[in-house]
Design an enzyme around this catalytic site. Structure first.
Site, PDB file in Angstrom:
ATOM      1  N   HIS A 193     -12.692  -2.581  11.025  1.00  0.00           N
ATOM      2  CA  HIS A 193     -12.747  -3.567   9.947  1.00  0.00           C
ATOM      3  C   HIS A 193     -11.339  -4.054   9.599  1.00  0.00           C
ATOM      4  CE1 HIS A 193     -12.205   0.503   8.725  1.00  0.00           C
ATOM      5  NE2 HIS A 193     -11.946   0.213   7.466  1.00  0.00           N
ATOM      6  N   ARG A 194     -10.364  -3.124   9.557  1.00  0.00           N
ATOM      7  CA  ARG A 194      -8.986  -3.502   9.216  1.00  0.00           C
ATOM      8  C   ARG A 194      -8.379  -4.326  10.342  1.00  0.00           C
ATOM      9  NH1 ARG A 194      -7.963   0.978   7.942  1.00  0.00           N
ATOM     10  NH2 ARG A 194      -8.712   0.681   5.844  1.00  0.00           N
ATOM     11  N   THR A 248       0.839  -1.206   0.000  1.00  0.00           N
ATOM     12  CA  THR A 248       0.000   0.000   0.000  1.00  0.00           C
ATOM     13  C   THR A 248       0.866   1.245   0.000  1.00  0.00           C
ATOM     14  OG1 THR A 248      -1.843   1.151   1.058  1.00  0.00           O
ATOM     15  CG2 THR A 248      -0.196   0.232   2.540  1.00  0.00           C
ATOM     16  N   LYS A 263      -9.692   2.653  18.017  1.00  0.00           N
ATOM     17  CA  LYS A 263     -10.088   2.316  16.637  1.00  0.00           C
ATOM     18  C   LYS A 263      -9.467   0.978  16.230  1.00  0.00           C
ATOM     19  CE  LYS A 263     -10.055   3.588  11.790  1.00  0.00           C
ATOM     20  NZ  LYS A 263      -9.555   4.410  10.687  1.00  0.00           N
ATOM     21  N   GLY A 286      -9.618   9.421   6.030  1.00  0.00           N
ATOM     22  CA  GLY A 286     -10.759   9.084   5.179  1.00  0.00           C
ATOM     23  C   GLY A 286     -12.089   9.558   5.759  1.00  0.00           C
ATOM     24  N   TYR A 287     -13.067   8.649   5.809  1.00  0.00           N
ATOM     25  CA  TYR A 287     -14.427   8.990   6.234  1.00  0.00           C
ATOM     26  C   TYR A 287     -14.593   8.980   7.759  1.00  0.00           C
ATOM     27  CZ  TYR A 287     -15.593   8.105   1.311  1.00  0.00           C
ATOM     28  OH  TYR A 287     -15.647   8.138  -0.067  1.00  0.00           O
ATOM     29  N   ASP A 288     -13.517   8.796   8.516  1.00  0.00           N
ATOM     30  CA  ASP A 288     -13.632   8.685   9.981  1.00  0.00           C
ATOM     31  C   ASP A 288     -14.450   9.813  10.626  1.00  0.00           C
ATOM     32  OD1 ASP A 288     -12.284   6.304  10.076  1.00  0.00           O
ATOM     33  OD2 ASP A 288     -10.382   7.135  10.765  1.00  0.00           O
ATOM     34  N   ASP A 348      -8.107  -3.998   0.542  1.00  0.00           N
ATOM     35  CA  ASP A 348      -8.998  -3.066  -0.114  1.00  0.00           C
ATOM     36  C   ASP A 348     -10.145  -2.866   0.849  1.00  0.00           C
ATOM     37  OD1 ASP A 348      -9.329  -1.478  -2.533  1.00  0.00           O
ATOM     38  OD2 ASP A 348     -11.261  -2.495  -2.645  1.00  0.00           O
ATOM     39  N   ASN A 363      -0.920   4.015   1.011  1.00  0.00           N
ATOM     40  CA  ASN A 363      -1.799   4.821   1.865  1.00  0.00           C
ATOM     41  C   ASN A 363      -1.179   4.901   3.270  1.00  0.00           C
ATOM     42  OD1 ASN A 363      -3.853   5.344   3.850  1.00  0.00           O
ATOM     43  ND2 ASN A 363      -5.419   4.972   2.296  1.00  0.00           N
TER      44      ASN A 363
HETATM   45  P1  IMP Z   1      -8.595   1.651  -0.996  1.00  0.00           P
HETATM   46  O1  IMP Z   1      -8.760   0.445  -0.112  1.00  0.00           O
HETATM   47  O2  IMP Z   1      -7.175   2.051  -1.134  1.00  0.00           O
HETATM   48  O3  IMP Z   1      -9.332   1.512  -2.282  1.00  0.00           O
HETATM   49  O4  IMP Z   1      -9.217   2.885  -0.244  1.00  0.00           O
HETATM   50  C1  IMP Z   1     -10.346   2.734   0.539  1.00  0.00           C
HETATM   51  C2  IMP Z   1     -10.897   4.089   0.912  1.00  0.00           C
HETATM   52  O5  IMP Z   1     -11.968   3.802   1.828  1.00  0.00           O
HETATM   53  C3  IMP Z   1      -9.934   4.993   1.671  1.00  0.00           C
HETATM   54  O6  IMP Z   1      -9.236   5.856   0.851  1.00  0.00           O
HETATM   55  C4  IMP Z   1     -10.903   5.741   2.580  1.00  0.00           C
HETATM   56  O7  IMP Z   1     -11.517   6.767   1.857  1.00  0.00           O
HETATM   57  C5  IMP Z   1     -11.952   4.687   2.891  1.00  0.00           C
HETATM   58  N1  IMP Z   1     -11.584   3.961   4.123  1.00  0.00           N
HETATM   59  C6  IMP Z   1     -11.114   2.688   4.237  1.00  0.00           C
HETATM   60  N2  IMP Z   1     -10.867   2.388   5.530  1.00  0.00           N
HETATM   61  C7  IMP Z   1     -11.155   3.508   6.219  1.00  0.00           C
HETATM   62  C8  IMP Z   1     -11.071   3.821   7.609  1.00  0.00           C
HETATM   63  O8  IMP Z   1     -10.638   3.045   8.471  1.00  0.00           O
HETATM   64  N3  IMP Z   1     -11.484   5.052   7.936  1.00  0.00           N
HETATM   65  C9  IMP Z   1     -11.963   5.954   7.028  1.00  0.00           C
HETATM   66  N4  IMP Z   1     -12.017   5.725   5.732  1.00  0.00           N
HETATM   67  C10 IMP Z   1     -11.627   4.498   5.321  1.00  0.00           C
END
Ligand code: IMP
Length: 201
Positions: free
Chosen positions: A187-188, A10, A182, A152-154, A71, A12
């Site tokens: 989920h992660r 990743t 958290k 992100g959407y937290d 993902d 991210n």
């Molecule tokens: P991807 O998995 O890289 O496609 O990105 C998933 C996207 O979902 C992230 O960029 C966030 O916008 C959102 N997302 C995934 N996990 C979280 C989280 O734990 N908190 C807030 N947003 C999340």
């Protein structure tokens, strides 16, 4: 005992930080760039599992090293599961978190059903074999941003729980609870916990 190192495919930073916090006691988590992989993988799959696999497979094909990827995304019931697999680029290809939140909030105006969940699928390539681990976190979409933690959407996601077995009676958003909390409910965390159980077995 020396920690085993694991490559997380990743770029991210929010995800990398969380994976380091969740797995850090047993594993040294190395990001894709630090492992020598800087390619941006196009997420062309139709599910979280497809896209997770695309990312781990791309790194594995390039470096020939075992790795994992995830993902993840937000599913909102009143939006028929959107943004779902498009969560990162919901408001455009530049993946701007603020614009993504604005879009969800404006689409949720006037909606009383605010149920939503985060989902995560972890794809592991281990000794050349593929494995998958899933996690989810149930909750609701708030009416405005609250809090500054996380990513992100937290700031607009109100989880049902603030710790395992502890109901979120104050209706805190994920951005208002600590990283430690958290990482106990997310989920992660759920998917990475299953990954670490597998690797420890
Ligand atoms: P991807 O998995 O890289 O496609 O990105 C998933 C996207 O979902 C992230 O960029 C966030 O916008 C959102 N997302 C995934 N996990 C979280 C989280 O734990 N908190 C807030 N947003 C999340």
């Amino acid at each position: 005992m020396e920690r085993q190192s694991l490559i997380f495919a990743t770029g991210n930073k929010g995800k990398l930080k969380e994976a380091g916090e969740i797995l850090g006691e047993k594993f040294e988590v190395i990001g894709a760039a630090a492992a020598g992989f800087t390619e941006e993988v196009e997420e062309t799959g139709q599910s979280f599992q497809d896209n997770a696999l695309l990312k781990s497979q791309a790194l594995y094909d390039a470096l020939g090293k075992d790795c994992f990827s995830d993902d993840s995304g937000l599913e909102v019931d009143a939006l028929d599961g959107a943004p779902g697999i498009y969560s990162a680029r919901y408001a455009g290809e530049d993946k701007d978190f603020e614009c993504n939140i604005d879009k969800v909030l404006s689409q949720m105006e006037g909606k009383t059903d605010r149920r939503a969940r985060f989902r995560c699928c972890v794809s592991l390539i281990w000794k050349g074999e593929r494995y998958f681990f899933d996690g989810k976190l149930e909750g609701e979409i708030g009416y405005a941003r609250k809090g500054h933690n996380g990513f992100g959407y937290d700031p607009i996601f109100i989880p049902d729980w603030v710790a395992p077995g502890v109901a979120n009676t104050e209706r805190l958003t994920l951005a208002e609870i600590s990283a430690e909390d958290k990482n106990r409910i997310s989920h992660r965390a759920e998917a990475l916990f299953l990954l670490s159980e597998f690797l420890n077995a």
